[in-house]
Design a protein around this motif. Sequence first.
Motif, short mmCIF file in Angstrom:
data_model
loop_
_atom_site.label_atom_id
_atom_site.label_comp_id
_atom_site.label_asym_id
_atom_site.label_seq_id
_atom_site.Cartn_x
_atom_site.Cartn_y
_atom_site.Cartn_z
N LEU A 26 0.94 -1.01 0.18
CA LEU A 26 -0.11 0.03 0.08
C LEU A 26 0.78 1.36 -0.08
O LEU A 26 0.79 2.04 -0.84
CB LEU A 26 -0.89 -0.11 1.03
CG LEU A 26 -1.71 1.13 1.08
CD1 LEU A 26 -2.87 1.41 0.04
CD2 LEU A 26 -2.80 1.01 2.54
N TYR A 29 2.48 1.64 -3.43
CA TYR A 29 1.39 1.99 -4.31
C TYR A 29 0.94 3.49 -4.32
O TYR A 29 0.88 4.13 -5.03
CB TYR A 29 0.17 1.07 -4.07
CG TYR A 29 -0.72 0.87 -5.27
CD1 TYR A 29 -0.64 0.10 -6.48
CD2 TYR A 29 -2.07 1.90 -5.36
CE1 TYR A 29 -1.51 0.02 -7.46
CE2 TYR A 29 -2.72 1.71 -6.43
CZ TYR A 29 -2.60 0.82 -7.69
OH TYR A 29 -3.41 0.71 -8.58
N PHE A 114 -6.55 -0.49 -3.43
CA PHE A 114 -5.22 0.04 -4.07
C PHE A 114 -5.98 0.98 -5.48
O PHE A 114 -5.31 1.91 -5.65
CB PHE A 114 -4.55 -1.02 -4.80
CG PHE A 114 -3.83 -1.78 -3.62
CD1 PHE A 114 -2.70 -1.29 -2.87
CD2 PHE A 114 -4.55 -2.98 -3.13
CE1 PHE A 114 -2.05 -2.11 -2.05
CE2 PHE A 114 -4.00 -3.74 -1.94
CZ PHE A 114 -2.76 -3.15 -1.56
#
Length: 240
Positions: A26, A29, A114
Motif C-alpha cells: 500500500l 502503491y 489500491f
Amino acid sequence: MNEWKQAYRLAAFEIKASLKNFLPTLIFYIAMSLIFMLAFDVYLEGEFKFFDFMFLLIFFMFPAWMKSKEFQMQKMDGDLWTAPSIIMLQQLPIPKNIIVKSRFIIHAFCSFPFQLVLFIAMPLMSENFRDTMTPITYIAFLLIWLSLSISIGFIIVASEAGGNFKTTAIVKSFIYLVIGAVVLYFMFPLLSENGFIHWTMSLATEWTLPSVIASIVLSIAGWKYWQADMRKTMKKTEYL
C-alpha cells in the motif's frame, strides 16, 4: 447470503496470511500513484501518449501482484496450472460455490483499496481534473472504472481455476493477448484522440445518467459471469 458469510470466513484465512504484504504494498502503491499523478495534467493537455497504457497496467495488473506467491496461479504437476489453494480447498468438504465466492472476496480486497488510491489522487493532484468534474460526474467516473475493474479485471481471479495447458499453448495465448492489447491501444485514437481515461471522463460529464446505468449493469453482469466461468472451469479441470 449464508454462502457469502461462509465464503468470507474462508477468505479471511488467506487475507490474514497476505496481510504481511499489504502495508508495504500500500505504501509503495501510494508513492507510485502520487508520482504518476504528477503527470496527469500533462496527459489531460494531450502531451503524454503512454499515460493510458501505464495507468491501465497499474489499475488492472498490480492488485494481482499483491497476493503472496503461494496464493498466486502457478504451474503444478504435469500440465496443470492453478493456485495451490484451489487444489487444497477442494480436498475439504467445501462446496465449489463457496470456494469461488471466497476467491472473489480475496481479489476484491486486493483490488479496490489500491485502485481507490489512484482515484483519490486524481482530484488532489490535477487542477484540470478538478475543473472538469463535479461531485456527481466524479461519482459517475468512479462507477465507470469500478465496472471495468469487475467486468475486465476479475478475469484474473476467474483464471485462478486454471486448467490443463501445455506450455506452448500458454505462450501462444500470451502472445495473442499482447498483440490484441497493442492493436486495441493503437486503434483507440480512432474513437477518441484524447486517450482512454479522458474518454471515460467525457462519458461521465456528457452522459452522466446513461454512464451510471451502464456501469451498474456491466458490474452485475461481470460479477455473475466470471463466477459462473470459474465454477465451469473447476468442474472440467483434472486437479489430481
